[in-house]
Design a protein around this motif. Structure first.
Motif, mmCIF file in Angstrom:
data_model
loop_
_atom_site.group_PDB
_atom_site.id
_atom_site.type_symbol
_atom_site.label_atom_id
_atom_site.label_comp_id
_atom_site.label_asym_id
_atom_site.label_seq_id
_atom_site.Cartn_x
_atom_site.Cartn_y
_atom_site.Cartn_z
ATOM 1 N N TRP A 171 9.197 -4.568 4.516
ATOM 2 C CA TRP A 171 8.256 -3.573 3.999
ATOM 3 C C TRP A 171 8.573 -2.166 4.494
ATOM 4 C CZ3 TRP A 171 6.793 -8.501 3.077
ATOM 5 C CH2 TRP A 171 6.103 -8.745 1.887
ATOM 6 N N GLN A 172 9.118 -2.027 5.681
ATOM 7 C CA GLN A 172 9.506 -0.681 6.119
ATOM 8 C C GLN A 172 10.676 -0.143 5.314
ATOM 9 O OE1 GLN A 172 9.959 -1.563 10.345
ATOM 10 N NE2 GLN A 172 8.323 -0.143 10.817
ATOM 11 N N LEU A 173 11.587 -1.017 4.897
ATOM 12 C CA LEU A 173 12.707 -0.590 4.060
ATOM 13 C C LEU A 173 12.347 -0.606 2.576
ATOM 14 C CD1 LEU A 173 15.783 -2.356 5.732
ATOM 15 C CD2 LEU A 173 15.035 0.021 5.988
ATOM 16 N N LEU A 176 1.184 -1.171 9.488
ATOM 17 C CA LEU A 176 2.562 -1.306 9.061
ATOM 18 C C LEU A 176 2.796 -0.520 7.774
ATOM 19 C CD1 LEU A 176 5.188 -2.771 9.864
ATOM 20 C CD2 LEU A 176 4.579 -4.515 8.185
ATOM 21 N N CYS A 177 3.908 0.132 7.695
ATOM 22 C CA CYS A 177 4.335 1.022 6.603
ATOM 23 C C CYS A 177 3.892 2.458 6.826
ATOM 24 C CB CYS A 177 3.864 0.564 5.225
ATOM 25 S SG CYS A 177 5.050 -0.488 4.390
ATOM 26 N N GLU A 228 -1.569 -5.773 6.688
ATOM 27 C CA GLU A 228 -1.586 -4.314 6.777
ATOM 28 C C GLU A 228 -0.700 -3.672 5.719
ATOM 29 O OE1 GLU A 228 -2.312 -4.077 11.637
ATOM 30 O OE2 GLU A 228 -0.502 -3.236 10.733
ATOM 31 N N ALA A 229 0.418 -4.330 5.411
ATOM 32 C CA ALA A 229 1.362 -3.755 4.449
ATOM 33 C C ALA A 229 0.899 -3.918 3.014
ATOM 34 C CB ALA A 229 2.741 -4.390 4.624
ATOM 35 N N ILE A 259 0.843 -1.190 0.000
ATOM 36 C CA ILE A 259 0.000 0.000 0.000
ATOM 37 C C ILE A 259 0.875 1.236 0.000
ATOM 38 C CG2 ILE A 259 -1.700 1.278 1.345
ATOM 39 C CD1 ILE A 259 -2.728 -1.464 2.339
ATOM 40 N N ASP A 260 0.661 2.125 -0.939
ATOM 41 C CA ASP A 260 1.441 3.358 -1.045
ATOM 42 C C ASP A 260 0.897 4.347 -0.024
ATOM 43 O OD1 ASP A 260 2.768 5.654 -1.669
ATOM 44 O OD2 ASP A 260 2.562 5.438 -3.838
ATOM 45 N N VAL A 261 1.514 4.366 1.155
ATOM 46 C CA VAL A 261 0.976 5.179 2.240
ATOM 47 C C VAL A 261 1.118 6.671 1.979
ATOM 48 C CG1 VAL A 261 1.273 3.399 3.999
ATOM 49 C CG2 VAL A 261 3.148 4.978 3.506
#
Length: 685
Positions: free
Chosen positions: A130-132, A70-71, A181-182, A44-46
């Protein structure tokens, strides 16, 4: 200057050429990864579609705060650099050097390890990848997600068929919730719904046992996560079952009996494979995971006693087993307050996760203080600088890392080696969640539709507040420096409360400015609330003076802190390689190459004799190369304080006397020194 935007990959499918260019992986690997559906490539492009926090449904009690999906929070600055070190170390390559999470894993359909190690690995790999926004790591995690999501049993069970233990599925459920969530993968919620229906029907005849019985709260967390998304009332019945069958941690600490160092004889470790209730109740990781049991159950019960259970547990663990680095001793069972005892790395990361979840539920600022204490000291203190090796046990007073049988309560001689899988492999599989989940917990949504900064580190946040997209960029070198700059960028003007955690140690000189205008001085140990109309380009500046503190501990020894950072005397190190595991992973012993037995000439009521030296902060600040800050203080050698079999004797009872010459010694952040003294005897004045 506001840091550049950090966004997740937009929701699209890469062709093979684009993927190879983006990921930089081998063609052979790309062919294998290319068989994945949309979810392997997408997240998902937050930055364009920020996701709001999901609140508790009735009849569940309201949280004080809510975790952002997440993200929503992406690391920046030194935190991103640290997580990139992790990705380039064991976390990003473990499946290549360690068969337990390699291609033969039972969680990939193979005949290998089919219990907790695959789920542990993915529980940390998913948030790291996913955070990176690391395509290579996403593909590794996707192997596990795909097999899990495409191989459920008809009755709703999932995971390796040769192991029906409830416990490892509790861990994989946490990984699945983060992954959903990501990515928004629509397969996750149906799988969880079917599994929980199966679990609800099966628990009466196949109840929780051993590890699952003592870790039921992790299962409950995922049930609550799903209930808040589906509202299925049968999930509430499952929560009741889990609570009924799970170990009663609140009662255990209401009458806490384990006030001494645990021995194998006390817990009858040789019986029942070490799975007696008394052995499991005194097991360090179980206690670290159980810290959240009261807060998690309070969401169901609404009882204040459940909300208060976290404080009761930590007070008892601190009193009887507390160590200067924010942890309690557990090597591998509770070991008393001697700083030569160790703490298991699994316990470190699970305690952090418990505190993160408890902060969301309770919203109490002291929880953030403890979380930072562990995250900035005990967590990085267990790794080599490149994160290609870790310890099973770490000691605050660690004068040698070698094959010795002392001082462990129930562990073996490999316990504090730096290596691939020293002692037990659980920590090798589980340590990955520490930094990523900390990064994901820096900011939370508040129950009154505001935002809260619960811990401080450089990051970027994308979320929504009152239907308005918000971007927050945090610039800071905290905990090495005292200033935090928070850029608030709403898509349009919006009114909401912003909560800023003020640590208990920040008793004097805290200052908050909004767009250069000073705000009322906040009180230490609270959340400062800034309730206002926020506009694009608003700037919040916080100054948290990093005052020095001298704290008493075991045998009236002292430890020195500056803000959340703990300081240690760095013993010169002589590294000796024991064994290689491929090109980069090795097992190491570390022997002292200098003296270490110092007593300090300090006064806990007057820290002016301790000099502070701020130096350059590197990309990897928790190292001797660029430690960020050093302290200088007066000391004398104490020849009577010695080590036996590579273990420092218990700290002598203070005050002590010494005829040795007084000198100035240098202290560095705890995690930078791999051999160290952290708790010192005090010289008689």
């Amino acid at each position: 200057m506001i840091p550049p935007r950090l966004v997740c990959t937009s929701r699209r499918i890469f062709d093979r050429r684009t993927f190879l260019k983006h990921a930089g992986v081998t063609a052979a690997a790309a062919v294998a990864f290319h068989t994945y559906p949309l979810w392997a490539w997408a997240s998902i492009d937050v930055s364009k579609n920020p996701q709001p926090a999901v609140k508790n449904r009735a009849p569940l009690a309201s949280n004080a705060f809510y975790r952002l999906p997440l993200c929503s929070i992406r690391p920046a600055g030194w935190l991103r650099a640290q997580m990139e070190v992790q990705a380039n170390g064991l976390s990003g390559h473990l499946d290549e050097v360690w068969g337990d999470v390699g291609p033969d894993s039972g969680w990939l359909g193979g005949n290998g390890e089919s219990w907790e190690r695959g789920p542990y690995f993915v529980d940390g790999l998913v948030p790291l990848a996913w955070q990176l926004d690391d395509v290579r790591l996403k593909a590794k995690a996707q192997h596990f997600m795909e097999w899990t999501l495409t191989h459920p049993s008809p009755n709703g069970m999932f995971g390796p068929a040769n192991n029906d233990d409830w416990w490892p599925r509790m861990v994989m459920l946490k990984a699945l919730t983060q992954y959903q969530e990501a990515t928004g993968d629509t397969r996750v919620i149906p799988l969880m719904s079917s599994y929980f229906d199966y679990q609800r029907k099966t628990l009466p005849t196949r109840p929780l046992r051993d590890w699952g019985k003592f870790r039921w709260q992790d299962n409950a967390l995922s049930v609550i996560w799903l209930y808040n998304r589906t509202g299925d009332p049968k999930l509430l019945a499952l929560l009741d079952l889990l609570h009924q069958q799970g170990f009663n941690w609140k009662a255990n600490f209401a009458d806490f009996r384990y006030t001494q160092r645990i021995t194998p004889e006390v817990i009858k470790l040789s019986e029942n494979n070490g799975l007696n209730d008394i052995a499991l109740a005194t097991h360090g990781v179980n206690n670290g995971q159980a810290l959240k049991a009261g807060p998690v159950w309070s969401v169901v019960s609404g009882q204040e006693s459940d909300r208060h259970a976290l404080r009761v547990m930590l007070d008892a663990l601190d009193k009887y087993h507390g160590l200067p680095n924010g942890m309690f001793s557990c090597d591998e069972h509770l070991g008393g307050p001697n700083p030569s005892q160790g703490s298991e790395l699994c316990t470190v990361v699970e305690t952090m996760f418990s505190l993160e979840e408890s902060m969301a539920i309770l919203g109490e600022p002291w929880i953030g203080d403890r979380l930072e204490r562990i995250a900035f000291n005990a967590l990085p203190g267990a790794f080599t600088d490149d994160m290609w090796a870790h310890q099973y046990d770490q000691e605050p007073n660690q004068v040698e890392v070698s094959l010795h049988s002392k001082p462990w309560t129930t562990d073996g001689p490999e316990s504090n080696l730096y290596g691939l899988a020293p002692h037990f492999g659980c920590c090798t599989a589980n340590f990955h969640q520490g930094w990523p989940k900390f990064a994901a917990s820096l900011w939370m949504a508040s129950a009154d539709d505001g935002l809260a900064a619960v811990a401080y580190a450089p990051c970027e946040v994308h979320t929504t507040v009152r239907d308005t997209a918000i971007r927050i960029a945090v610039e800071t070198e905290y905990p090495f420096r005292d200033t935090v700059r928070i850029h608030v960028e709403p898509a349009a003007e919006v009114y909401f409360p912003l909560r800023l955690r003020i640590p208990e140690w920040a008793e004097r000189g805290v200052a908050i400015k909004i767009n250069g205008q000073s705000q009322p001085a906040p009180k230490a140990g609270t959340f400062a609330v800034v309730d206002r109309q926020w506009s694009p380009n608003d700037l919040v500046e916080i100054r948290l003076p990093l005052a020095l503190r001298v704290t008493r501990g075991f045998q009236q020894s002292v430890s020195i802190s500056r803000g959340p950072l703990l300081f240690s005397y760095p013993i010169a190190e002589d590294w000796v390689k024991l064994q290689e595991h491929g090109e980069k992973s090795s097992d190491w012993q570390v022997f002292p190459a200098s003296g270490w037995n110092y007593a300090l000439a300090v006064d806990e009521n007057n820290t002016k004799t301790i000099a502070t030296e701020e130096i350059a902060i590197g990309q990897t600040p928790f190292t001797m190369k660029t430690p960020g800050v050093k302290l200088h203080t007066a000391a004398r050698k104490l020849p009577s304080w010695r080590a036996v079999d590579g273990v420092a004797d218990p700290v002598p009872q203070s005050p002590v006397t010494s005829d040795e010459a007084q000198m100035q010694i240098e202290l560095v952040p705890y995690a930078a020194a791999k051999l160290r003294i952290t708790a010192f005897p005090v010289l008689k004045s």
